[in-house]
Design an enzyme around this catalytic site. Structure first.
Site, mmCIF file in Angstrom:
data_model
loop_
_atom_site.group_PDB
_atom_site.id
_atom_site.type_symbol
_atom_site.label_atom_id
_atom_site.label_comp_id
_atom_site.label_asym_id
_atom_site.label_seq_id
_atom_site.Cartn_x
_atom_site.Cartn_y
_atom_site.Cartn_z
ATOM 1 N N LYS A 35 -7.634 -2.038 12.796
ATOM 2 C CA LYS A 35 -9.063 -2.187 12.093
ATOM 3 C C LYS A 35 -9.966 -3.188 12.916
ATOM 4 O O LYS A 35 -11.130 -2.952 13.069
ATOM 5 C CB LYS A 35 -8.550 -2.858 10.853
ATOM 6 N N GLY A 73 0.772 -1.432 -0.032
ATOM 7 C CA GLY A 73 -0.022 0.119 -0.078
ATOM 8 C C GLY A 73 0.956 1.204 -0.082
ATOM 9 O O GLY A 73 0.603 2.124 -0.622
#
Ligand code: F6P
Length: 547
Positions: free
Chosen positions: A514, A269
């Site tokens: 998360k 990412g």
């Protein structure tokens, strides 16, 4: 080939560096300049349009040769060849690390599981080019047949920071499209952006490698609902495109196959702006400029791969950083860009550097017994001079800093440019030399202070100096030079990860967030809190009362 798994502190070079540190730690850089006639020339690298001066550091020839010896003993060369050849060097996620292939040449061959990935990369680049051109030249239109005026990038972390930083840095090269970035799950963020938009002329680019990220999906759903208050369901295809590896999830969201730009799991990412994740960059500055950014990065890739380590910019910068982090105990590094265009550069680097090298388990699975990743921070000069430079000059902490400057100004206002660059150079000189007691004394005398006042003021006005800086001087800020600069830091990250014997390409620490957020969310929404500590329980109660 697997990466080497050598604890750096067990090498002979490390021990020699430790002894060397004890021998030279009292040295002042300014004295080294007096002693070593060719110091400035010996500690500089001239490469293409880059001039990297690392002479203002607490180093001698011996420091550099011991650090270079360390690279041999931790097998850096072998690691670089594993990095470039598509080996599974992101072992904890079972992936290759191939952002370098994204900026490679069409004729290169890069194998992943025996398959050359270059044709796929170039097919996606072609798709980006065609799409960018139809949006920029107004041929592709919105649901009321008007050309697009605005582009919104919806993504977070690597799906936001890279594109946002590059668009900001290259704003001089921008076309007529206005770009916006929505990243935070904070509803106020998305609403502030929406209030500036006309749904008829706005293109939304949803960027999520996994297409499972809470922030991005929440924002994409909110934006789609807002859009559907104006347009119809069948208009979504005209206004929403996505970049992802998770094609099924993108389709389930309702995005047309034609509007999907794929990426691959061998692109991390935080290293993904070179892939279709950079679509917003391409839209903002045109595909040709996006391609130039890639070309610049490719030039740095070649330099890093082939140049001998003593003249290799990313290697030298990485080694100097290790020297301060592991021997001087410096905890942080500042990155100061003397260009307002680099406003978001340090923020971007924070993810690249800290998500990569903020690790404490080595490649053998053991807890490290030495320091790893540095804290990164910074703001453009000269603003930062009026904010935190006080601490760098006279505080108690050692803060090595990279000073980045561009010789040529883009708008050509020479008067401003001369002032800007004089600050850039003057600060590195002042950090090096400091201000000695005698100098302060004579200044105060000249200002006619009384003996008494001079005595009282003197200690506060002394600057120790000896503060290390690297000067990265570049001819001009262009898409190519920016590509080189970003790739330079990417490779610095790699070198440091190899030396620290850690895996730089996973991010389990961030992924924990998360999981935690979704479990607390269940508590909030179900109104019954599960077992929490008393502090967490009180915070939940407070929120439930006032939400
Ligand atoms: O923040 C953690 C992270 O996994 C980053 O590495 C990544 O850049 C970001 O989340 C976004 O993930 P995605 O692109 O899958 O939405």
């Amino acid at each position: 080939m697997a990466l080497p798994t050598i604890n750096p502190t067990t090498t002979k070079a490390w021990k020699a560096l430790q002894n060397h540190y004890n021998a030279i730690k009292q040295f002042a850089i300014k004295d080294l300049f007096l002693k070593e006639e060719n110091r400035a020339d010996n500690f500089k690298i001239n490469w293409e349009d880059f001039y990297v001066d690392f002479s203002k550091n607490r180093i001698t020839e011996e420091t550099i040769s011991l650090l270079l010896e360390l690279t041999n003993q931790v097998k850096l060369k072998e690691a670089i060849s594993a990095y470039y050849s598509g080996d599974t060097i992101n072992k904890t996620e079972g992936r290759a690390v191939l952002h370098t292939a994204l900026r490679g040449k069409e004729t290169d061959t890069v194998l992943v599981d025996g398959k050359n990935v270059m044709p796929e990369i170039f097919a996606v680049k072609e798709k980006m080019k065609a799409f960018t051109n139809t949006i920029v030249d107004g041929k592709r239109k919105g649901y009321t047949n008007k050309p697009f005026t605005d582009v919104v990038n919806i993504g977070i972390g690597g799906s936001d920071l890279g594109p946002a930083m590059v668009v900001e840095s290259l704003q001089f090269y921008k076309n007529h499209l206005t770009t916006h970035f929505v990243s935070n799950v904070d509803g106020d963020h998305v609403n502030e952006v929406l209030k500036k938009l006309n749904p008829e002329t706005t293109l939304f680019v949803i960027v999520s490698k996994t297409f499972t990220t809470q922030e991005t999906l929440s924002n994409a759903n909110t934006i789609r609902k807002w859009f559907l208050k104006h347009g119809k369901k069948e208009d979504v295809a005209k206004h929403f495109v996505a970049v992802s590896t998770n094609i099924e999830k993108v389709k389930a969201f309702g995005i047309d196959q034609d509007n999907i730009f794929p990426m691959w799991n061998w692109v991390g990412g935080r290293f993904s702006l070179w892939s279709a994740v950079g679509l917003t960059i391409s839209l903002a500055v045109g595909f040709e400029n996006f391609n130039k950014l890639l070309k610049g990065a490719n030039a740095m890739d070649i330099h890093f791969k082939n140049e001998e380590f003593k003249n290799n910019i990313p290697v030298v910068l990485a080694l100097i950083s290790i020297w301060y982090n592991n021997f001087y105990g410096a905890e942080s590094e500042a990155v100061i860009g003397y260009s307002q265009y680099l406003n978001q550069f340090a923020t971007y680097l924070q993810q690249g550097i800290m998500e990569s090298n903020g690790k404490s388990i080595d490649r053998n699975g053991n807890k490290v017994n030495y320091q790893t990743g540095t804290l990164i921070w910074g703001e453009p000069g000269t603003n930062s001079q009026h904010a935190f430079f006080q601490l760098i000059h006279q505080g108690t902490k050692l803060i090595p800093a990279d000073f980045i400057g561009f010789a040529e100004s883009l708008h050509g206002n020479q008067e401003h440019q001369d002032k800007l660059i004089s600050n850039y150079i003057a600060q590195t000189e002042a950090l090096l030399n400091g201000k000695a007691e005698a100098e302060v004394l004579s200044e105060l005398k000249k200002q006619n202070f009384s003996e008494e006042d001079i005595k009282n003021l003197l200690p506060f006005k002394i600057f120790e100096g000896n503060k290390p800086t690297n000067s990265i001087f570049i001819k001009k800020l262009t898409p190519e030079s920016l590509g080189k600069l970003i790739a330079m830091y990417e490779h610095k990250i790699f070198v440091q990860g190899i030396i620290w014997n850690i895996y730089s390409y996973d991010q389990f620490g961030v992924e924990l967030g998360k999981q935690l957020a979704s479990s607390i969310l269940e508590d909030i929404q179900s109104k019954v809190s599960k077992n929490h500590d008393a502090s967490t329980q009180n915070l939940l109660e407070f929120f439930k009362i006032f939400r």
